[in-house]
Structures are given as structure tokens and as C-alpha cells.
Design an enzyme around this catalytic site. Structure first.
Site, PDB file in Angstrom:
ATOM      1  N   ASP A 190       0.851  -1.191   0.000  1.00  0.00           N
ATOM      2  CA  ASP A 190       0.000   0.000   0.000  1.00  0.00           C
ATOM      3  C   ASP A 190       0.886   1.240   0.000  1.00  0.00           C
ATOM      4  O   ASP A 190       2.111   1.140   0.115  1.00  0.00           O
ATOM      5  CB  ASP A 190      -0.922  -0.010   1.233  1.00  0.00           C
ATOM      6  CG  ASP A 190      -2.194   0.790   0.990  1.00  0.00           C
ATOM      7  OD1 ASP A 190      -2.298   1.461  -0.054  1.00  0.00           O
ATOM      8  OD2 ASP A 190      -3.084   0.753   1.859  1.00  0.00           O
ATOM      9  N   HIS A 338     -10.095  -2.413  -7.618  1.00  0.00           N
ATOM     10  CA  HIS A 338     -10.080  -1.321  -6.636  1.00  0.00           C
ATOM     11  C   HIS A 338      -9.364  -0.069  -7.138  1.00  0.00           C
ATOM     12  O   HIS A 338      -9.871   1.046  -7.003  1.00  0.00           O
ATOM     13  CB  HIS A 338      -9.448  -1.838  -5.339  1.00  0.00           C
ATOM     14  CG  HIS A 338      -9.327  -0.812  -4.262  1.00  0.00           C
ATOM     15  ND1 HIS A 338     -10.413  -0.166  -3.719  1.00  0.00           N
ATOM     16  CD2 HIS A 338      -8.241  -0.313  -3.607  1.00  0.00           C
ATOM     17  CE1 HIS A 338     -10.007   0.681  -2.787  1.00  0.00           C
ATOM     18  NE2 HIS A 338      -8.692   0.614  -2.697  1.00  0.00           N
TER      19      HIS A 338
HETATM   20 FE1  N7H Z   1      -7.553   1.621  -1.304  1.00  0.00          FE
HETATM   21  N1  N7H Z   1      -6.123  -2.972  -0.657  1.00  0.00           N
HETATM   22  O1  N7H Z   1      -5.294  -3.459   0.050  1.00  0.00           O
HETATM   23  O2  N7H Z   1      -6.754  -3.643  -1.457  1.00  0.00           O
HETATM   24  N2  N7H Z   1      -5.915   0.552  -1.914  1.00  0.00           N
HETATM   25  N3  N7H Z   1      -7.925   0.225   0.120  1.00  0.00           N
HETATM   26  N4  N7H Z   1      -9.086   2.768  -0.580  1.00  0.00           N
HETATM   27  N5  N7H Z   1      -7.114   3.060  -2.609  1.00  0.00           N
HETATM   28  C1  N7H Z   1      -5.010   0.962  -2.847  1.00  0.00           C
HETATM   29  O3  N7H Z   1      -1.762   2.439  -4.978  1.00  0.00           O
HETATM   30  C2  N7H Z   1      -7.339  -1.016   0.256  1.00  0.00           C
HETATM   31  C3  N7H Z   1      -9.861   2.509   0.503  1.00  0.00           C
HETATM   32  C4  N7H Z   1      -7.844   4.220  -2.846  1.00  0.00           C
HETATM   33  O4  N7H Z   1      -3.879   6.091  -7.375  1.00  0.00           O
HETATM   34  C5  N7H Z   1      -4.030  -0.060  -3.041  1.00  0.00           C
HETATM   35  O5  N7H Z   1      -1.048   2.900  -2.968  1.00  0.00           O
HETATM   36  C6  N7H Z   1      -7.916  -1.682   1.400  1.00  0.00           C
HETATM   37  C7  N7H Z   1     -10.893   3.505   0.629  1.00  0.00           C
HETATM   38  C8  N7H Z   1      -7.174   5.055  -3.837  1.00  0.00           C
HETATM   39  O6  N7H Z   1      -3.977   4.228  -8.461  1.00  0.00           O
HETATM   40  C9  N7H Z   1      -4.377  -1.111  -2.232  1.00  0.00           C
HETATM   41  C10 N7H Z   1      -8.837  -0.812   1.941  1.00  0.00           C
HETATM   42  C11 N7H Z   1     -10.715   4.379  -0.418  1.00  0.00           C
HETATM   43  C12 N7H Z   1      -6.042   4.352  -4.198  1.00  0.00           C
HETATM   44  C13 N7H Z   1      -5.587  -0.747  -1.522  1.00  0.00           C
HETATM   45  C14 N7H Z   1      -8.842   0.374   1.122  1.00  0.00           C
HETATM   46  C15 N7H Z   1      -9.565   3.918  -1.157  1.00  0.00           C
HETATM   47  C16 N7H Z   1      -6.024   3.120  -3.420  1.00  0.00           C
HETATM   48  C17 N7H Z   1      -2.839  -0.004  -4.000  1.00  0.00           C
HETATM   49  C18 N7H Z   1      -9.729  -0.968   3.132  1.00  0.00           C
HETATM   50  C19 N7H Z   1     -11.492   5.608  -0.795  1.00  0.00           C
HETATM   51  C20 N7H Z   1      -4.974   4.809  -5.186  1.00  0.00           C
HETATM   52  C21 N7H Z   1      -1.667   0.692  -3.386  1.00  0.00           C
HETATM   53  C22 N7H Z   1      -9.507  -1.773   4.112  1.00  0.00           C
HETATM   54  C23 N7H Z   1     -12.794   5.704  -0.773  1.00  0.00           C
HETATM   55  C24 N7H Z   1      -5.343   4.448  -6.595  1.00  0.00           C
HETATM   56  C25 N7H Z   1      -1.484   2.124  -3.823  1.00  0.00           C
HETATM   57  C26 N7H Z   1      -4.322   4.967  -7.551  1.00  0.00           C
HETATM   58  C27 N7H Z   1      -5.017   2.175  -3.513  1.00  0.00           C
HETATM   59  C28 N7H Z   1      -6.336  -1.544  -0.634  1.00  0.00           C
HETATM   60  C29 N7H Z   1      -9.660   1.445   1.354  1.00  0.00           C
HETATM   61  C30 N7H Z   1      -9.024   4.564  -2.257  1.00  0.00           C
HETATM   62  C31 N7H Z   1      -3.577  -2.405  -2.162  1.00  0.00           C
HETATM   63  C32 N7H Z   1      -7.613  -3.062   1.930  1.00  0.00           C
HETATM   64  C33 N7H Z   1     -11.977   3.551   1.700  1.00  0.00           C
HETATM   65  C34 N7H Z   1      -7.643   6.404  -4.355  1.00  0.00           C
END
Ligand code: N7H
Length: 492
Positions: A190, A338
Site C-alpha cells: 500500500d 479497486h
Molecule cells: Fe484503497 N487494498 O489493500 O486492497 N488501496 N484500500 N481505498 N485506494 C489501494 O496504490 C485497500 C480505501 C484508494 O492512485 C491499493 O497505494 C484496502 C478507501 C485510492 O492508483 C491497495 C482498503 C478508499 C487508491 C488498496 C482500502 C480507497 C487506493 C494499492 C480498506 C477511498 C490509489 C496501493 C480496508 C474511498 C489508486 C497504492 C491509484 C489504492 C487496498 C480502502 C481509495 C492495495 C484493503 C476507503 C484512491
């Protein structure tokens, strides 16, 4: 010019943190608390300038081969709309973001946040019933034995001693990096992709003046901090939009913070990948990568569609250097993955006028941290969580409506977004489905095309996801004021 000494440090760069204490409090004696803020707490706040010099120091130390780092402890604070009311009096915080003023509990139904059987939110104490006025964020390192560093504990004790009886603690949370550093509880890397900020983020991609690291677009600071140029949805993303007027002058250099405690059902998620992977004839790791849009290593499926490439996953100059426009039929990356739902990059450019500018009005600056213990063997074997673990999700923005809530509601929860998609070679419409990680629905959840049609192919597949893997059980919206506002308007 960014007023870096006025902006709290977690907003744009992020406080350096192995451990983070979140102390949610209620203001008991507003006059006494204001004195504490003015005379003490405002001086303790870790600013963007402090975080930045710390980054430069670390870089210089690394270059000199000196890996020993002085422990760095951070402190930030914010207020709910109700808390601001206690500080500035009636009407003194009018005209702010409508969702901020309503509060997270009032917005829960619209975001499909799960409510208990009687329709009430089963949230941690204080969160559903307006019990919270403010939050202290305290961050610091682990010590050499992987325990919370004593300097952080000391800082927490100092802050609470200064506040004394002017506040009461409603709830506390502790976030902590996992032993697999940089990876969240499902195991994915992340903290890879956050927006860059013009005037702050160093340009590591000289070929493109509008990017920081390759693939990291530089945004106008007003998207995250009040008082600066913003992205105008009518203008290309390279051109500044005028800073919007402020309903309250003290909002300048402040930012809204969304907090959500998101439980992650890790053994259930892993068991689902095994079971559905087998049924679909897919390696569970590939199914997981299709759901997230990245492999656990961080390598994006846009670059590594069928097999992980760990050397790319861990390389900051390579792991974010992609767009989605070259994949209009979701062969490499499902529309619902996601990272495609939450930041569709250039996808919008082919779907709506000025799509590249519009998408930049819906970005957030993420600064969350995991909480809870590692999965035990017994949990892994049974496929059932016995302990609570997940993400203390934090993001910053200048519009909760257009940024966090838009992403959650209009993109992740909306099965129709990305819209107007058709199957390759036919006019048959495709419904992308829900973001499998955070998409919330009152009924069934489904995602289109878990099986890659890469490089060609027309096999149709869908993934039914009967139960969510991420469950919110606390949320609150805060405003993180400037140092100047803490010293003056908010503490007079
Ligand atoms: Fe997410 N995951 O582990 O699957 N997220 N996220 N997220 N997320 C991202 O690019 C995760 C949540 C965004 O710029 C990565 O840094 C999990 C909420 C956005 O390409 C991974 C949870 C919201 C991005 C996860 C969670 C977002 C992003 C890739 C909850 C907003 C950047 C790592 C437990 C409403 C997208 C990275 C981009 C990336 C996960 C929550 C949004 C692995 C497990 C609630 C904008």
C-alpha cells in the site's frame, strides 16, 4: 507558494509513522481547552515544513550511508463540525462542506455503510451519537525491540496532561505497521499511489513537467488545502483554477480529514480467493490481483497482467507508470478493480469531455495505517476472523462531497461505473460491478471479468461476492486547521 509552516504535516506528505495513536475526545470546558490550544498545542503541531525537512534529512543520511535515524514524533489535531462549534460559537463554522457539517454518521446510509438489524449503526462508542468533538493524532517509531518508542508514549502523556480536564477521551485507536512493512492486512503493498502536489512534490520525471514520479500527476494544492488554486473541471489539468472563496477566513491552510475504521476479514478473503479461484480455474493470487488491480508485490496488472513481477512492484519509478486508456476492454485490468474504480486515470478521457481534468477533481491524499494483530494459524485454518484487524483509513481533501464520498459512492459502490462499456466486437453493454475491496451495496455484490481475457479472447466471467471483506465500524469527519487558525480564530 505553499505556506508549509502553516499546514499540518499529515495532510500533504504524511507524518512519518510506524505507530499512530488516534485519541478521539469531547470538549468538556471550551474556554479552558482554547487556552491550552493557544498556549501549548498550537506550538506542538508537526507542520508540513517539519515533515519535509525530516524527509530531506533521511535522504541525506541514506546517501551518506548513515542509517541511524533520530526518532521522530509527530502531533496533529482536528475537529468535527460540532467541535468547531464549541470553539467558535454558533454560526462561526457555517458554510463549510455539507457532508462535513452533517457528520459521518448522518452520511452513512447514503454510502451504504452497514447498519445493525434495527437499522442503527453498530459503530464504536461515540461515533454514531455525536459524541466526538476532536481528534489528536500522535505518530512515532518503534524501538529496537519493536515496541512503541518511549518518546511517543511521552508525547501522548504530555498532550493529555496539557489538555487535562478540558477534554475527556471518548475512544482510542492504535495503528501500527505490519511486520511485512508497507503491506496492508490482505498482504498488498500500500502507499504506492498518492497524488503529487505542485510546488511540493519533487519532479523525478523530467520528461514530463506535470508529473512527480512517473505516473504521478501533479495536482493543484487547492484540491487538498484551502487557499490555493484548484482543478477546474472545465479546464485541462495543467491549468490552474481560481482558489474558491472561503466561507470562514480561518479555513485557509486547513484541510478536511475523513477517518474510517475499516475491519478487514482476512481469513475470509483468503478462503474466498482459494475457493473462487479454483471454481474459475484461476490461481488465487491472480484472482486477488484482478480484484485490487495490483499484485501483492505492488506490480500493477496493467503492466504485469498474468504474472507477478516483484521487481516492478517494489520500484517507485516503475510501479505507478501506467494508464488505463490502452485497456478499453478490461483485458489487463477489470473496470471494477479497486485501483481502477478509485482512480480511473485516463479512462474518463475517452468517456466524457475534459475527462482528464474532471478525474483530478475526485482525488484524495491517503494517510492510513493498519491496526490489529497478524492472522493466527487457527484463523487461517478455519477461514474465520477471531480478532479485529484492518485499516485506520485516513484521507485529506478540500471537499468531502466531491472527493472521498464521490469515490466511495459514485465509483466504488456504483456497479454502472465505468459506464458505457461494451464487449469487444459487439454492442452488448457490460456492467463493471462493485469495487470488490470497498464497494458497498445494500444487496448482492458482483464484479465483471475476474478471468483475464488477455491478450485476446471473449470468455465472459463474473464474480459474485456474497459477503464484504471490508466492514466499517467507526467513521468521523474532521477539519485540520492551520497553525495560525489554532493560535487565533479557533482559540480566542
Ligand atoms: Fe484503497 N487494498 O489493500 O486492497 N488501496 N484500500 N481505498 N485506494 C489501494 O496504490 C485497500 C480505501 C484508494 O492512485 C491499493 O497505494 C484496502 C478507501 C485510492 O492508483 C491497495 C482498503 C478508499 C487508491 C488498496 C482500502 C480507497 C487506493 C494499492 C480498506 C477511498 C490509489 C496501493 C480496508 C474511498 C489508486 C497504492 C491509484 C489504492 C487496498 C480502502 C481509495 C492495495 C484493503 C476507503 C484512491
Amino acid at each position: 507558494q505553499l505556506r508549509r509552516s502553516e499546514i499540518q504535516g499529515d495532510v500533504l506528505i504524511g507524518l512519518q509513522k510506524d505507530v499512530e495513536f488516534f485519541i478521539f475526545f469531547r470538549i468538556e470546558d471550551a474556554d479552558a481547552f482554547k487556552r491550552v490550544v493557544r498556549d501549548h498545542l498550537a506550538d506542538l503541531v508537526t507542520t508540513t515544513e517539519a515533515v519535509r525537512s525530516r524527509e530531506l534529512q533521511i535522504a541525506a543520511a541514506k546517501e551518506a550511508g548513515d542509517l541511524e535515524r533520530l526518532p521522530f514524533v509527530g502531533f496533529n489535531l482536528g475537529f468535527t463540525h460540532q467541535g468547531l462549534g464549541a470553539l467558535v460559537g454558533e454560526g462561526g463554522a457555517d458554510g463549510m462542506d455539507p457532508s462535513f457539517m452533517a457528520g459521518a454518521a448522518a452520511r452513512a446510509a447514503d454510502l451504504n455503510d452497514p447498519a445493525g438489524q434495527d437499522g442503527t449503526l453498530a459503530w464504536k462508542p461515540g461515533f454514531a451519537d455525536g459524541g466526538i468533538d476532536g481528534v489528536f493524532l500522535l505518530t512515532g517509531p518503534l524501538d529496537c525491540k519493536d515496541a512503541v518508542h518511549p518518546l511517543l508514549v511521552e508525547k501522548r502523556d504530555d498532550v493529555l496532561a496539557l489538555a487535562g480536564g478540558s477534554i475527556s477521551i471518548v475512544h482510542e485507536e492504535t495503528g501500527r505497521v505490519r511486520p511485512e512493512r508497507g503491506h496492508e492486512h490482505f498482504g498488498f503493498r500500500d502507499g504506492i499511489s498518492n497524488p503529487g502536489v505542485r510546488g511540493l512534490t519533487p519532479n523525478q520525471n523530467p520528461a514530463d513537467g506535470d508529473q512527480g514520479a512517473p505516473g504521478q500527476d501533479l495536482l493543484w494544492p487547492g484540491e487538498f488545502v484551502f487557499g490555493y488554486p484548484v482543478q477546474d473541471p472545465e479546464k485541462p489539468f495543467t491549468e490552474p483554477g481560481d482558489p474558491p472563496g472561503l466561507p470562514q477566513a480561518w479555513m485557509r491552510d486547513g484541510s478536511y480529514m475523513v477517518f474510517r475504521r475499516l475491519k478487514q476479514l482476512v481469513p475470509e478473503f483468503d478462503a474466498f480467493l482459494d475457493e473462487r479461484g479454483e471454481a474459475l480455474g484461476l490461481d488465487p493470487a491472480l484472482l486477488g490481483a484482478r480484484m485490487v488491480g495490483r499484485w501483492k508485490s505492488g506490480a500493477p496488472v496493467m503492466i504485469a497482467p498474468l504474472q507477478d513481477e516483484p521487481a516492478i512492484g517494489g520500484a517507485p519509478l516503475l510501479n505507478n507508470d501506467f494508464e488505463f486508456g490502452s485497456d478499453p476492454h478490461q483485458r489487463r485490468c477489470p473496470y471494477a478493480a479497486h485501483i481502477r474504480k478509485t482512480y480511473p486515470r485516463d479512462d474518463l478521457a475517452r468517456l466524457i469531455p475534459n475527462g482528464e481534468g474532471v478525474v483530478q477533481t475526485h482525488r484524495i491524499m491517503r494517510a492510513g495505517i493498519p491496526f490489529g494483530p497478524e492472522v493466527t494459524e487457527a484463523e487461517a485454518e478455519s477461514g474465520t476472523s477471531a480478532a479485529e484487524r484492518g485499516l485506520l483509513f485516513v484521507c485529506y481533501q478540500t471537499s468531502i462531497v466531491e472527493q472521498f464520498e464521490f469515490i466511495q459512492k459514485d465509483w466504488s459502490n456504483a456497479p454502472g461505473f465505468l459506464f458505457d462499456q461494451t464487449r469487444p466486437g459487439s454492442d452488448e453493454a457490460v456492467e463493471p460491478g462493485h469495487d470488490p475491496i470497498i464497494g458497498q451495496a445494500s444487496g448482492a455484490r458482483e464484479m465483471d471479468e475476474p478471468v483475464p481475457n488477455y491478450p485476446f479472447g471473449s470468455r465472459r466471467s463474473t464474480l459474485a461476492m456474497p459477503n464484504p471483506f471490508v466492514v466499517p465500524d467507526a467513521a468521523a469527519y474532521f477539519f485540520m486547521p492551520s497553525i495560525f487558525a489554532l493560535r487565533t480564530a479557533l482559540s480566542e
